[in-house]
Design an enzyme around this catalytic site. Structure first.
Site, PDB file in Angstrom:
ATOM      1  N   VAL A 174       2.058  41.722  -7.861  1.00 27.41           N
ATOM      2  CA  VAL A 174       2.867  42.719  -7.130  1.00 27.41           C
ATOM      3  C   VAL A 174       4.036  42.078  -6.564  1.00 27.41           C
ATOM      4  O   VAL A 174       5.125  42.648  -6.167  1.00 27.41           O
ATOM      5  CB  VAL A 174       2.089  43.424  -5.967  1.00 27.41           C
ATOM      6  CG1 VAL A 174       1.036  44.196  -6.304  1.00 27.41           C
ATOM      7  CG2 VAL A 174       1.802  42.220  -4.707  1.00 27.41           C
ATOM      8  N   ASP A 175       4.085  40.776  -6.850  1.00 30.41           N
ATOM      9  CA  ASP A 175       5.177  39.756  -6.651  1.00 30.41           C
ATOM     10  C   ASP A 175       5.643  38.588  -7.521  1.00 30.41           C
ATOM     11  O   ASP A 175       5.772  37.620  -7.136  1.00 30.41           O
ATOM     12  CB  ASP A 175       5.034  38.998  -4.969  1.00 30.41           C
ATOM     13  CG  ASP A 175       6.443  38.669  -4.575  1.00 30.41           C
ATOM     14  OD1 ASP A 175       7.326  38.850  -5.044  1.00 30.41           O
ATOM     15  OD2 ASP A 175       6.017  37.693  -3.786  1.00 30.41           O
ATOM     16  N   LEU A 176       5.731  39.356  -8.797  1.00 29.30           N
ATOM     17  CA  LEU A 176       5.759  38.440  -9.988  1.00 29.30           C
ATOM     18  C   LEU A 176       7.303  37.882 -10.013  1.00 29.30           C
ATOM     19  O   LEU A 176       8.475  38.810 -10.018  1.00 29.30           O
ATOM     20  CB  LEU A 176       5.553  39.195 -11.262  1.00 29.30           C
ATOM     21  CG  LEU A 176       5.792  38.388 -12.472  1.00 29.30           C
ATOM     22  CD1 LEU A 176       4.958  37.323 -12.408  1.00 29.30           C
ATOM     23  CD2 LEU A 176       5.438  39.211 -13.680  1.00 29.30           C
ATOM     24  N   ASN A 177       7.831  36.740  -9.718  1.00 30.70           N
ATOM     25  CA  ASN A 177       9.046  36.147  -9.722  1.00 30.70           C
ATOM     26  C   ASN A 177       9.144  34.854 -10.168  1.00 30.70           C
ATOM     27  O   ASN A 177       8.133  34.126 -10.367  1.00 30.70           O
ATOM     28  CB  ASN A 177       9.669  36.602  -8.285  1.00 30.70           C
ATOM     29  CG  ASN A 177       8.956  35.556  -7.077  1.00 30.70           C
ATOM     30  OD1 ASN A 177       8.875  34.407  -7.200  1.00 30.70           O
ATOM     31  ND2 ASN A 177       8.141  36.163  -6.226  1.00 30.70           N
ATOM     32  N   ASN A 180       6.988  32.103  -8.479  1.00 33.33           N
ATOM     33  CA  ASN A 180       5.566  32.455  -8.360  1.00 33.33           C
ATOM     34  C   ASN A 180       5.028  31.935  -9.679  1.00 33.33           C
ATOM     35  O   ASN A 180       4.098  32.013 -10.312  1.00 33.33           O
ATOM     36  CB  ASN A 180       5.123  33.439  -7.892  1.00 33.33           C
ATOM     37  CG  ASN A 180       5.196  33.892  -6.458  1.00 33.33           C
ATOM     38  OD1 ASN A 180       5.005  32.836  -5.698  1.00 33.33           O
ATOM     39  ND2 ASN A 180       5.114  35.130  -6.045  1.00 33.33           N
TER      40      ASN A 180
END
Length: 235
Positions: A174-177, A180
């Protein structure tokens, strides 16, 4: 990987017994292990990572470093409490869910940090938590490589291939950046920070993951990089 739960008064510790075997000669499995004071008093903090909560890098053994990450809220919720979460049961805490998910992916041979342990401290109707994982030696964030123009097409295609493997396994990150995704000295990409992530059947969430990554990449590069990543995705 043998996961075990240790209860100490209002605290619950879920840990991988195998990861802790080498460290137990020096460190006991106890709530203090999840505090910065414990490591600072022993002179074993070797660095820290940017971001909410300030993760610490720890020299856990002569040959292995760990990452200690306290759970911290962001956005509007942080105005109510930065580190307290509503208690709805141990297995529903963010720490237990992230450690179990990371362990499941690690067991499949996917490139995630080896989970070590998490601690949940219940305070009535709320709780605080922290997570420890093994640090990926010598790794740099993809964001940092992009800023320094060190991410070539081959690496970006390997990132795409890695994301395909995780999507095939059903991971909705949900926080693919770009922060990360880590890249080790051999050029292999790794995925970190699985807080609030889950396993799902294929769906529109996969494209949503990639769109989120695209928005992140634009913060660190003026070039459109997703077409290159898509060339590796699925291969």
């Amino acid at each position: 990987m043998r996961l075990a739960t240790l209860r100490q008064k209002n605290r619950l510790i879920l840990h991988d017994a195998d990861s802790l075997c080498d460290a137990l000669g020096t460190h006991q499995v106890a709530p203090a292990l999840f505090t910065s004071d414990y490591w600072r008093e022993r002179g074993l903090i070797v660095g820290e990572a940017p971001g909410r909560g300030r993760s610490l890098f720890l020299q856990a053994t002569p040959t292995e470093q760990w990452v200690l990450r306290p759970y911290r809220r962001g956005g509007m919720a942080a105005k109510l409490s930065q580190k307290r979460y509503l208690w709805t049961g141990a297995e529903r805490t963010r720490a237990f869910r992230e450690l179990r998910l990371t362990a499941a992916l690690f067991e499949q041979g996917l490139p995630v940090p080896r989970p070590v342990a998490c601690c949940v401290n219940r305070c009535g109707l709320t709780y605080e938590a922290a997570l420890i994982t093994v640090r990926i030696a010598g790794a740099n964030a993809l964001a940092e490589l992009l800023v320094n123009d060190l991410a070539d097409e081959a690496l970006l295609q390997r990132v795409g291939s890695m994301l395909w493997r995780f999507h095939r396994a059903g991971l909705d990150h949900v926080d693919l950046n770009a922060r990360n995704i880590l890249v080790d000295p051999s050029g292999a990409p790794w995925l970190i920070d699985l807080d609030r992530c889950r396993l799902r059947t294929p769906g529109k969430w996969q494209e949503a993951n990639l769109k989120r990554l695209e928005r992140s990449l634009l913060k660190f590069s003026n070039d459109s990089l997703m077409p290159i990543i898509y060339r590796g995705y699925g291969s």
